[in-house]
Design a protein around this motif. Structure first.
Motif, mmCIF file in Angstrom:
data_model
loop_
_atom_site.group_PDB
_atom_site.id
_atom_site.type_symbol
_atom_site.label_atom_id
_atom_site.label_comp_id
_atom_site.label_asym_id
_atom_site.label_seq_id
_atom_site.Cartn_x
_atom_site.Cartn_y
_atom_site.Cartn_z
ATOM 1 N N ASN A 56 0.817 -1.215 0.000
ATOM 2 C CA ASN A 56 0.000 0.000 0.000
ATOM 3 C C ASN A 56 0.853 1.270 0.000
ATOM 4 N N CYS A 57 2.033 1.196 0.603
ATOM 5 C CA CYS A 57 2.878 2.394 0.735
ATOM 6 C C CYS A 57 3.396 2.878 -0.613
ATOM 7 N N HIS A 58 3.407 2.001 -1.624
ATOM 8 C CA HIS A 58 3.926 2.360 -2.946
ATOM 9 C C HIS A 58 2.788 2.556 -3.962
ATOM 10 N N GLY A 88 6.047 -5.002 1.230
ATOM 11 C CA GLY A 88 5.028 -4.266 1.990
ATOM 12 C C GLY A 88 5.048 -4.780 3.417
ATOM 13 N N GLU A 89 5.311 -3.896 4.341
ATOM 14 C CA GLU A 89 5.639 -4.290 5.714
ATOM 15 C C GLU A 89 4.638 -5.272 6.331
ATOM 16 N N VAL A 90 3.355 -4.994 6.178
ATOM 17 C CA VAL A 90 2.367 -5.793 6.905
ATOM 18 C C VAL A 90 1.887 -7.005 6.101
ATOM 19 N N GLY A 124 10.374 2.966 -0.414
ATOM 20 C CA GLY A 124 9.623 3.721 0.590
ATOM 21 C C GLY A 124 9.355 2.906 1.831
ATOM 22 N N CYS A 125 8.569 1.825 1.678
ATOM 23 C CA CYS A 125 8.185 1.053 2.858
ATOM 24 C C CYS A 125 9.444 0.499 3.545
ATOM 25 N N ASP A 126 9.314 0.255 4.846
ATOM 26 C CA ASP A 126 10.444 0.028 5.769
ATOM 27 C C ASP A 126 11.701 -0.622 5.186
ATOM 28 N N LYS A 127 11.566 -1.819 4.614
ATOM 29 C CA LYS A 127 12.768 -2.570 4.241
ATOM 30 C C LYS A 127 13.241 -2.250 2.837
ATOM 31 N N GLY A 196 1.574 6.301 0.505
ATOM 32 C CA GLY A 196 2.771 6.745 1.224
ATOM 33 C C GLY A 196 3.094 5.857 2.410
ATOM 34 N N THR A 197 4.204 6.191 3.041
ATOM 35 C CA THR A 197 4.710 5.399 4.160
ATOM 36 C C THR A 197 4.146 5.924 5.473
ATOM 37 N N CYS A 198 4.377 5.182 6.562
ATOM 38 C CA CYS A 198 3.779 5.532 7.848
ATOM 39 C C CYS A 198 4.045 6.996 8.191
ATOM 40 N N ALA A 199 3.059 7.615 8.820
ATOM 41 C CA ALA A 199 3.010 9.078 8.962
ATOM 42 C C ALA A 199 3.849 9.625 10.107
ATOM 43 N N THR A 203 10.288 3.492 10.925
ATOM 44 C CA THR A 203 11.460 3.017 10.195
ATOM 45 C C THR A 203 11.543 3.616 8.794
ATOM 46 N N ALA A 204 10.413 3.674 8.085
ATOM 47 C CA ALA A 204 10.457 4.183 6.708
ATOM 48 C C ALA A 204 10.911 5.635 6.685
ATOM 49 N N SER A 205 10.334 6.456 7.559
ATOM 50 C CA SER A 205 10.715 7.877 7.582
ATOM 51 C C SER A 205 12.156 8.030 8.051
#
Ligand code: FES
Length: 572
Positions: A56-58, A88-90, A124-127, A196-199, A203-205
């Motif tokens: 979802n983050c991408h 995707g992290e989750v 973008g997303c964490d890893k 987008g990535t977590c707000a 980790t992503a930010s």
């Protein structure tokens, strides 16, 4: 017919034993995609492209890709995107960290195997960002990191919501019986509402900011919200910059130097950033032979203030950070402590960048000045001692300081399954003064070092208002989480580290002041327990495929959980 210049499509030819035939065939096949001969003679910017139905983050990457391509074309080169795996992290089981190294291999090998003169990394997303930086560092082709940017926040009544610190806050509240099932279900659809990535500074930010601090992203781009028009302009500018990197080649190994890594560590500390970032930065730097001893982290932590007031440590969200001045403002406050001669993807040094930005405005409610910081010392510390001879990490900026100098009784959970089975058992013998200990959740364990270090407070305690306890494990913690949580205990339980020897009832002493975590059990007892340990790890001979590779090769947390064979040969 002969093309002697190894650029563009002429690079890295498929071997048919006849070089001229190879380029003839390649151009012929590329022509089937509708490119003119003129386009096929241009230099090429590869674009590592990672949209996925499971990420979802991408979600907005197709639009960002168009902007990158626009920048490349306008600068006279040919943009060609290529897919790599996306994390995707989750959506990853057992945890996305397990696949970070796989994505880094995919990224490195596709950069090497395909004809390109520079590469834009879209993550973008964490890893994904650490995986791309690791791969690009190993491939060492001129590269620029473009991040997807954070999500915008949402609303629930009078409350502002942002994934995923608020996900955890509301879930803890639900577990404590303070909100209803209807409310938690209603919130589910309101926590993450844009691409987008977590707000928050998860980790992503944190990794987006670290990419910029290293000099691998364009100035001022780390925090631009995913859906803001500036994000598209950053994508276009990244395409332009990639073409400049072909004309004036600067390789990742010239950017990610020891001095640049020190700057990135300072930034991590000043952000109160994610504990995961120390693992990722160690892995990225390790690809270029730069080691990050945890003692180095401690030295810098004592001398680097926390500057930003962002969740999960403070009050604000990533969009506020962007509008407050973003990474430029943080770097300018840290300037006296930074190595300013380091090179960046723009071709300018960090010092030149900061000199050009001196007069930009800053919102001090979000980004503090160095003389009035949020906290005088850095957000993360490493702990050592008989329980963690090779170190453990505590995010002190997100922890309860009243628990920092404390001795407690261990209540041990031998695995994630054991934790799930007993944590809410009304008969569980536990008080708020105990130390919860989770074993077998480290990198070599079957669980693959998940973000399970944020052990839930047992319901019987949370319903009495307990919100924090000392929790110790060899697992990781989400960058969006908070609490007095000792993570990454190394060596881990699965390789018979001292964590494997802890039993319920043992005493453990934590001293953040002394940077220590000690198991207060005499050596004779520990020796007897060690002798009684059974087979802890799967026998790799019983595994196949990536599970086998992972089990055999993954390094401990203090070495970044990379695979040993991916580090430079002279490191091994
Ligand atoms: Fe992708 Fe948080 S789930 S950054």
């Amino acid at each position: 017919m002969s093309d002697t210049k190894p650029v563009g499509l002429g690079k890295g030819l498929t071997n048919y034993g006849d070089r001229d035939f190879s380029i003839y065939l390649r151009r012929s096949f590329a022509s089937s995609m509708g490119y003119s001969r003129e386009m096929l003679e241009k230099k090429i910017v590869g674009i590592a492209y990672t949209p996925s139905g499971f990420n979802n983050c991408h979600r907005h990457f197709p639009e960002l890709l168009e902007a990158v391509k626009r920048g490349v074309l306008a600068s006279g080169a040919l943009p060609l995107e290529f897919p790599t795996i996306s994390l995707g992290e989750v959506f990853q089981s057992p945890t996305s960290l397990k696949f970070r190294n796989l994505m880094s291999i995919d990224t490195e090998e596709m950069i090497r195997a395909q004809p390109m003169d520079a590469v834009v990394l879209m993550g973008g997303c964490d890893k994904t960002v650490p995986a791309q930086l690791m791969g690009a560092a190993s491939a060492d082709l001129p590269a620029i990191q473009l991040v997807g940017g954070p999500m915008m926040t949402s609303r629930y009544g009078e409350e502002r919501l942002g994934a995923c610190t608020d996900c955890r806050r509301y879930w803890a509240s639900y577990r404590a019986g303070n909100i209803s099932t209807e409310e938690i279900n209603d919130l589910e659809g309101r926590l993450a509402t844009t691409a987008g990535t977590c707000a928050v500074m998860g980790t992503a930010s944190t990794m987006a900011c670290i990419a910029e601090a290293l000099g691998m992203s364009l100035p001022g781009t780390a925090a631009i919200p995913a859906v803001h028009a500036d994000r598209l302009r950053a994508a276009e500018a990244s395409g332009v910059a990639a073409v400049r990197l072909i004309e004036n080649p600067i390789k990742p190994s010239q950017i990610i130097t020891r001095d640049a890594v020190e700057n990135a560590l300072r930034v991590l500390l000043a952000l109160g950033g994610s504990t995961n970032a120390i693992i990722h930065l160690t892995a990225v730097a390790g690809r270029l032979g730069i080691k990050i001893p945890l003692t180095w982290l401690n030295q810098l932590s004592d001398d680097t203030p926390v500057l930003v007031n962002l969740k999960p440590v403070g009050n604000h969200y990533m969009e506020d950070f962007f509008f407050a001045g973003g990474m430029g403002a943080v770097l300018r406050e840290l300037k006296p402590k930074l190595n300013l001669d380091v090179m960046t993807v723009t071709g300018d040094t960090l010092g030149a960048r900061l000199a050009a930005e001196e007069s930009l405005p800053v919102d001090r409610s979000v980004i503090a000045s160095a003389d009035k910081p949020q906290d005088a010392v850095g957000g993360l510390v490493a702990l050592f001692g008989s329980l963690a001879p090779q170190g453990a990490i505590l995010k002190r900026s997100a922890a309860d300081q009243t628990l920092f100098e404390k001795e407690g009784r261990a209540v041990v959970f031998s695995s994630l399954e054991d934790l799930a089975a007993r944590i809410d058992d009304p008969g569980l013998d536990i008080t708020e003064d105990d130390f919860m200990v989770l074993q077998n959740a480290g990198p070599k364990s079957q669980s693959g070092m998940p973000e399970a270090g944020y052990l839930p407070i047992p319901k019987k305690l949370s319903r009495r208002g307990v919100t924090d306890m000392v929790r110790i494990s060899d697992a990781r913690m989400s960058g969006t989480a908070f609490g007095t949580i000792v993570l990454h205990v190394t060596p881990e339980a699965a390789v018979a580290g001292p964590l494997a020897l802890v039993r319920t009832g043992d005493r453990i002493k934590l001293s953040v002041k002394d940077r220590r975590i000690d198991l207060l059990v005499d050596e004779a007892q520990l020796t007897a327990r060690r002798a009684a340990l059974g087979q802890l790890l799967d026998n790799p001979a019983t595994l196949r495929g990536y599970n086998k590779l992972y089990a055999e090769e993954v390094l401990q947390a203090d070495e970044g959980c990379d695979f040993g064979f991916l580090q430079p040969v002279d490191n091994n």
